[in-house]
Scaffold this motif. Structure first.
Motif, short mmCIF file in Angstrom:
data_model
loop_
_atom_site.label_atom_id
_atom_site.label_comp_id
_atom_site.label_asym_id
_atom_site.label_seq_id
_atom_site.Cartn_x
_atom_site.Cartn_y
_atom_site.Cartn_z
N ARG A 44 5.81 -4.44 -1.62
CA ARG A 44 5.36 -3.05 -1.73
C ARG A 44 4.98 -2.51 -0.36
O ARG A 44 5.31 -1.38 0.00
CB ARG A 44 4.15 -2.95 -2.67
CG ARG A 44 4.53 -3.11 -4.11
CD ARG A 44 3.33 -3.19 -5.01
NE ARG A 44 3.73 -3.13 -6.40
CZ ARG A 44 2.96 -3.41 -7.43
NH1 ARG A 44 1.71 -3.77 -7.22
NH2 ARG A 44 3.41 -3.33 -8.66
N GLN B 101 6.74 0.62 1.82
CA GLN B 101 6.00 1.78 2.32
C GLN B 101 6.10 1.89 3.83
O GLN B 101 6.17 2.99 4.38
CB GLN B 101 4.53 1.72 1.91
CG GLN B 101 4.29 1.98 0.44
CD GLN B 101 5.00 3.22 -0.04
OE1 GLN B 101 4.89 4.30 0.53
NE2 GLN B 101 5.80 3.07 -1.08
N PHE C 163 7.38 5.10 5.82
CA PHE C 163 6.56 5.74 6.84
C PHE C 163 7.34 5.94 8.12
O PHE C 163 7.29 7.01 8.73
CB PHE C 163 5.31 4.90 7.11
CG PHE C 163 4.44 5.48 8.18
CD1 PHE C 163 4.43 4.94 9.46
CD2 PHE C 163 3.64 6.57 7.93
CE1 PHE C 163 3.64 5.48 10.46
CE2 PHE C 163 2.84 7.12 8.92
CZ PHE C 163 2.84 6.57 10.18
N GLN D 32 10.88 7.98 6.88
CA GLN D 32 10.72 9.12 5.97
C GLN D 32 11.85 9.18 4.93
O GLN D 32 12.30 10.27 4.57
CB GLN D 32 10.63 10.45 6.75
CG GLN D 32 9.30 10.59 7.49
CD GLN D 32 8.10 10.59 6.55
OE1 GLN D 32 7.98 11.44 5.69
NE2 GLN D 32 7.21 9.61 6.71
N THR E 257 1.69 13.57 10.68
CA THR E 257 1.53 12.11 10.76
C THR E 257 0.44 11.64 9.81
O THR E 257 0.60 10.63 9.11
CB THR E 257 1.18 11.69 12.19
OG1 THR E 257 2.19 12.17 13.05
CG2 THR E 257 1.07 10.19 12.32
N GLN F 1 1.74 11.56 6.35
CA GLN F 1 2.63 10.42 6.09
C GLN F 1 1.83 9.14 5.89
O GLN F 1 2.13 8.32 5.01
CB GLN F 1 3.62 10.24 7.25
CG GLN F 1 4.68 11.34 7.26
CD GLN F 1 5.44 11.42 8.57
OE1 GLN F 1 5.31 10.56 9.43
NE2 GLN F 1 6.25 12.45 8.70
N ARG F 2 0.78 8.95 6.67
CA ARG F 2 -0.05 7.76 6.51
C ARG F 2 -0.78 7.78 5.17
O ARG F 2 -0.97 6.74 4.54
CB ARG F 2 -1.06 7.66 7.65
CG ARG F 2 -0.43 7.30 8.99
CD ARG F 2 -1.46 6.89 10.02
NE ARG F 2 -2.20 5.74 9.57
CZ ARG F 2 -3.43 5.43 9.96
NH1 ARG F 2 -4.07 6.19 10.81
NH2 ARG F 2 -4.03 4.35 9.50
N PHE G 217 1.52 6.76 2.38
CA PHE G 217 1.63 5.30 2.43
C PHE G 217 0.49 4.67 1.63
O PHE G 217 0.71 3.85 0.73
CB PHE G 217 1.57 4.89 3.89
CG PHE G 217 1.68 3.41 4.16
CD1 PHE G 217 0.63 2.54 3.96
CD2 PHE G 217 2.87 2.89 4.66
CE1 PHE G 217 0.74 1.19 4.23
CE2 PHE G 217 2.99 1.54 4.95
CZ PHE G 217 1.92 0.69 4.72
N LYS H 23 0.51 5.66 -2.22
CA LYS H 23 1.58 5.00 -2.99
C LYS H 23 1.19 3.57 -3.32
O LYS H 23 1.38 3.09 -4.43
CB LYS H 23 2.88 4.98 -2.20
CG LYS H 23 3.70 6.22 -2.28
CD LYS H 23 5.04 5.94 -2.93
CE LYS H 23 5.84 7.15 -3.22
NZ LYS H 23 6.87 7.38 -2.22
N LEU H 24 0.61 2.86 -2.34
CA LEU H 24 0.20 1.48 -2.60
C LEU H 24 -0.94 1.43 -3.62
O LEU H 24 -0.97 0.56 -4.48
CB LEU H 24 -0.23 0.80 -1.30
CG LEU H 24 0.92 0.38 -0.40
CD1 LEU H 24 0.41 -0.12 0.94
CD2 LEU H 24 1.77 -0.69 -1.04
N LEU I 166 0.55 1.85 -7.03
CA LEU I 166 1.26 0.66 -7.51
C LEU I 166 0.27 -0.41 -7.93
O LEU I 166 0.47 -1.09 -8.92
CB LEU I 166 2.17 0.11 -6.41
CG LEU I 166 3.45 0.91 -6.19
CD1 LEU I 166 4.11 0.49 -4.90
CD2 LEU I 166 4.40 0.72 -7.35
N ARG I 167 -0.81 -0.59 -7.15
CA ARG I 167 -1.73 -1.67 -7.46
C ARG I 167 -2.66 -1.32 -8.61
O ARG I 167 -2.90 -2.13 -9.48
CB ARG I 167 -2.58 -1.99 -6.23
CG ARG I 167 -1.81 -2.71 -5.16
CD ARG I 167 -2.64 -2.85 -3.91
NE ARG I 167 -1.87 -3.43 -2.85
CZ ARG I 167 -2.04 -3.16 -1.56
NH1 ARG I 167 -2.94 -2.28 -1.20
NH2 ARG I 167 -1.30 -3.75 -0.66
#
Lengths: 249, 204
Positions: A91, A95, A99, A102, B62, B65-66, B69, B72-73, B76-77
């Motif tokens: 996972r 990601q 990142f 994109q 930026t 985008q972080r 990240f 999303k994790l 999922l978790r």
């Protein structure tokens, strides 16, 4: 004689085998099976749940199927705790790719990346290999729907239909006979359930012993990963004749 | 010129009755020159959580985008979406990590929390959270926005009235600010739907 070469993962035996890796594969051969089938409009994953006790607290979490990213899912066979570590690694890798670039990580890249991690545990560090095999199902814009199988050695291959876990040889040969190249997703579900019912130890299948998940494109063109609900699964089992329907009063 | 005023931006979020609105301007400039009139400053994290980032455009992209990240994790978790309060804490922590080399952004977070209760907050560039019950503002037009919101806001507006109010507050404030403008982007979020509208204002 091979005893001398067992204890270290990082040495070859005189016959050129890595015993620890092979023993890891043995561990998986005793675990609940999983089957994956690639169809022209999706990928189907079916898994056998080994842990079925009435005492088990049922939650929405799945035991065999995991989502890696929006467009990739996997089925596991083997030691669950090892699987959890690798799934988390997968996972994060997905990601990190998104990142940097994109865009979603191509399926083969993810499988390769995870297999590189697994390979590391067969060559250095002195740590034992992971006792897990995976079936990865996903979609990307380069190659469409794909199915990959990977094992503790870090080897992987792309498959049209594959089986891991207990009785995987039997399942694999059944799949070889019945698989057709232009199989549809519905037919793939039917085939997967039929093969699993034949290779599973239990006499009749019920939805609490199985998990079914599909990766397909929704009507809006987005990739969807869906786990079948127990009710829908029960209906499918009856429809394809692999279970005893409830006794009529 | 301050780094926060390099690109120009205007952001506002308001609370209504079981709904919220978040709006931004659309200009991206390089000091006095306008280089884009469709710049996106508001990002959807999930159906009931929106993030607006004012300040330096590059840092806004930026940081977004972080955050994608991390979110999303988390999804999922934990197999669920992040609550707005939790997300705000995450943004605050990420900004403070860069305490001595910060992101030049001022975030505005708006979402529907537990029981669809509206939640808004803003923070400074190093993560000091400011929770508000009515409205929050950010960007080069923030002073005008404070004034406009203070006079136009009333509590418990429904989503149509909220849209009118936030649009008027945004447009009148960005008209007074040379660095923000070129129209507006408004999101109205209720428990059942998300409406996105583009406003046409003074195109300068």
């Amino acid at each position: 004689m091979s005893r001398r070469y067992d204890s270290r993962t990082t040495i070859f035996s005189p016959e050129g085998r890595l015993y620890q890796v092979e023993y890891a594969m043995e561990a998986i051969g005793n675990a609940g099976s999983a089957i994956g089938i690639l169809s022209k409009d999706g990928v189907v994953l079916v898994g056998e749940k080994k842990v079925t006790s009435k005492l088990l607290q049922t939650s929405t979490s799945t035991e065999k199927m995991y989502k890696i990213d929006d467009h990739i899912a996997c089925a596991v066979a083997g030691i669950m705790s090892d699987a959890n570590i690798l799934i988390n690694t997968a996972r994060v890798q997905a990601q990190r790719y998104t990142f940097s670039y994109q865009e979603p990580m191509p399926v083969e890249q993810l499988v390769q990346s995870l297999c590189d991690t697994k390979q590391g545990y067969t060559q250095f560090g002195g740590l034992r290999p992971f006792g897990v095999s995976f079936l990865f199902a996903g979609w990307d814009k380069n190659y469409g729907f794909q199915l990959y199988m990977s094992d503790p050695s870090g080897n992987y291959g792309g498959w049209k239909a594959a089986a891991i876990g207990a009785n995987n040889q039997a399942a694999q040969s059944m799949l070889k006979q019945d698989y057709k190249d232009d199989i549809s997703r519905e037919e793939a579900v039917q085939l997967a359930l039929k093969v699993l019912s034949k290779t599973m130890d239990s006499t009749s299948l019920t939805s609490d012993k199985l998990e079914l998940a599909e990766v397909f494109l929704s009507s809006s063109g987005k990739v969807k990963y869906e786990v079948c609900t127990p009710d829908a699964l029960s209906k499918l089992l009856v429809k394809y004749g692999v279970t005893q329907p409830p006794a009529e009063a | 010129m301050s780094i926060f005023e390099y690109n120009g931006s205007a952001l506002v979020a308001m609370v209504g009755k079981n709904c919220f609105a978040i709006a931004s301007d659309r200009r991206l400039g390089v000091q006095l020159q306008t280089i884009a009139t469709d710049f996106q400053r508001i990002f959807k994290i999930h159906d009931k959580l929106f993030l607006g980032l004012s300040g330096l455009g590059s840092d806004a992209q930026t940081l977004h985008q972080r955050l994608v990240f991390r979110h999303k994790l988390y999804q999922l978790r934990e197999e669920r979406d992040m609550k707005p309060e939790t997300f705000a804490s995450l943004v605050s922590a990420m900004l403070y990590e860069k305490r001595f080399g910060p992101y030049f952004v001022q975030p505005v977070i708006a979402g529907l929390g537990e029981d669809d209760k509206p939640f808004i907050c803003t923070m400074d560039s190093i993560g000091a959270k400011e929770l508000a019950k009515d409205f929050v503002v950010a960007g080069t037009a923030s002073e005008s926005l404070y004034g406009a919101c203070e006079s136009m806001f009333k509590p418990d507006m429904d989503h149509e009235e909220l849209f009118e109010t936030i649009s008027q507050a945004l447009v009148s404030s960005i008209d007074r600010d040379c660095l923000s403008g070129w129209g507006g982007h408004v999101y109205i979020v209720t428990p059942t739907e998300v409406t996105e509208r583009i406003l046409k204002g003074r195109m300068d």
